[in-house]
Motif scaffolding. Structure first.
Motif, short mmCIF file in Angstrom:
data_model
loop_
_atom_site.label_atom_id
_atom_site.label_comp_id
_atom_site.label_asym_id
_atom_site.label_seq_id
_atom_site.Cartn_x
_atom_site.Cartn_y
_atom_site.Cartn_z
N VAL A 1 13.85 16.97 -40.70
CA VAL A 1 12.73 17.60 -41.41
C VAL A 1 12.78 19.11 -41.21
O VAL A 1 12.60 19.89 -42.15
CB VAL A 1 11.40 17.03 -40.89
CG1 VAL A 1 10.22 17.86 -41.41
CG2 VAL A 1 11.24 15.58 -41.31
N VAL B 1 6.24 12.57 -37.19
CA VAL B 1 7.08 12.41 -38.39
C VAL B 1 8.44 11.90 -37.97
O VAL B 1 9.00 12.33 -36.96
CB VAL B 1 7.21 13.75 -39.13
CG1 VAL B 1 8.19 13.65 -40.28
CG2 VAL B 1 5.85 14.21 -39.62
N ARG C 1 3.07 15.60 -35.22
CA ARG C 1 2.55 14.82 -36.34
C ARG C 1 3.24 13.46 -36.46
O ARG C 1 3.00 12.72 -37.41
CB ARG C 1 2.72 15.60 -37.64
CG ARG C 1 1.85 16.85 -37.70
CD ARG C 1 1.74 17.42 -39.08
NE ARG C 1 0.76 18.49 -39.14
CZ ARG C 1 0.42 19.13 -40.24
NH1 ARG C 1 0.96 18.81 -41.40
NH2 ARG C 1 -0.49 20.09 -40.21
N ILE D 1 4.79 19.99 -43.10
CA ILE D 1 5.29 18.82 -42.39
C ILE D 1 4.28 17.68 -42.52
O ILE D 1 3.09 17.84 -42.26
CB ILE D 1 5.55 19.16 -40.91
CG1 ILE D 1 6.70 20.16 -40.82
CG2 ILE D 1 5.87 17.91 -40.11
CD1 ILE D 1 6.95 20.68 -39.42
N GLY D 2 4.78 16.53 -42.95
CA GLY D 2 3.91 15.39 -43.20
C GLY D 2 3.43 15.29 -44.63
O GLY D 2 2.70 14.37 -44.98
N ASP D 3 3.84 16.24 -45.47
CA ASP D 3 3.50 16.24 -46.90
C ASP D 3 2.01 16.09 -47.17
O ASP D 3 1.56 15.17 -47.88
CB ASP D 3 4.26 15.12 -47.64
CG ASP D 3 5.76 15.32 -47.59
OD1 ASP D 3 6.20 16.48 -47.74
OD2 ASP D 3 6.48 14.33 -47.38
N ALA E 1 6.64 18.68 -36.11
CA ALA E 1 7.03 17.36 -36.64
C ALA E 1 6.79 16.27 -35.60
O ALA E 1 6.32 15.17 -35.92
CB ALA E 1 8.49 17.38 -37.07
N PRO F 1 12.49 14.32 -36.85
CA PRO F 1 11.96 15.68 -36.84
C PRO F 1 13.01 16.77 -37.03
O PRO F 1 12.74 17.79 -37.66
CB PRO F 1 11.27 15.79 -35.47
CG PRO F 1 11.84 14.69 -34.65
CD PRO F 1 12.17 13.60 -35.60
#
Length: 250
Positions: A110, A104, A102, A146-148, A99, A107
């Protein structure tokens, strides 16, 4: 979501891909079947921008894999044949690390949400080296979400897993499709494709020889006939029944 036209790839004198054409609809599960060495992983590596084709074109989420590799990478996640997890870190630490890489937001939240989604909350604080094969694969798929990303490539995700673990992974793949993620799956297991895929293609000698829904593929063979046969349970059914009963008693 994915378009491939006239894809060619050779390794020296060996022609692996000889003009591959395929399309994958947005939000569907597409299964690519083929024997060992058929070129399934080569196609995935090209679509994931890890390998350049010798000829032909390919786009993922509308971006060209050769001309726009960075945009393609923003749109995808790749899970290979072996779980890419750090065995020294805990499950939660693996997720937090990805996470952060990336970039995000939140994290840790997530990570906790994904642990809950993949039924790994109780194991989240344990080193991944203590996980079973099925748990590692579920964690690997969780990391890929993660990050869709709108597209996920799963390259033979259940290779080497026991029957229980395979079913766990199948359930997660079905959930992905249920929320609109496009899944590109390569597999040697015919039952896996039959159970999961909206569309199936067979790669043979470097080309797609069959491409369609399961119903369409069945029409390629003579109509089914009705026969009365005695069916014995398969060894896999026996295994799952015995293990399930033992779990209920424990």
């Amino acid at each position: 979501m994915i378009r491939v036209s006239g894809l060619h790839k050779s390794y020296g004198p060996l022609d692996v891909l000889r003009g591959v054409d395929l399309e994958v609809a947005r939000g569907s599960v597409f299964a690519l079947l083929g024997s060992n060495g058929a070129g399934k992983t080569t196609i995935v590596r090209i679509l994931a921008t890890l390998l350049r084709p010798d000829a032909g074109t390919a786009t993922v989420n509308g971006f060209d894999v050769v001309a726009q590799p960075a945009r393609v990478r923003e749109s995808i996640s790749l899970t290979g044949q072996f779980a890419a997890v750090d065995e020294i870190l805990t499950g939660r630490e693996n997720l937090v690390m990805i996470a952060r890489l990336r970039r995000v937001a939140a994290p840790r939240k997530v990570a906790d949400d994904l642990l809950a989604r993949f039924s790994l909350t109780d194991a989240g604080g344990r080193p991944v080296g203590t996980y079973s094969g099925g748990m590692r694969r579920r964690l690997d798929i969780a990391m890929s979400l993660i990050g869709d990303p709108p597209v996920i490539f799963l390259d033979e995700p259940t290779t080497g897993l026991d029957p229980e673990a395979r079913i766990e992974v199948w359930d997660e793949i079905q959930k992905l499709a249920g929320v609109g993620t496009t899944v590109f799956l390569t597999t040697q297991y015919l039952e896996e494709a039959e159970r999961l895929a909206d569309r199936i293609a067979i790669l043979h000698r470097g080309t797609i020889v069959v491409d369609g829904t399961l119903a369409a593929l069945r029409e390629l063979l003579p109509p089914a006939t009705t026969e009365l046969v005695e069916r014995q349970p398969s060894l896999e059914e026996i295994f799952l029944s015995v293990v399930g009963s033992a779990k209920e008693r424990s």
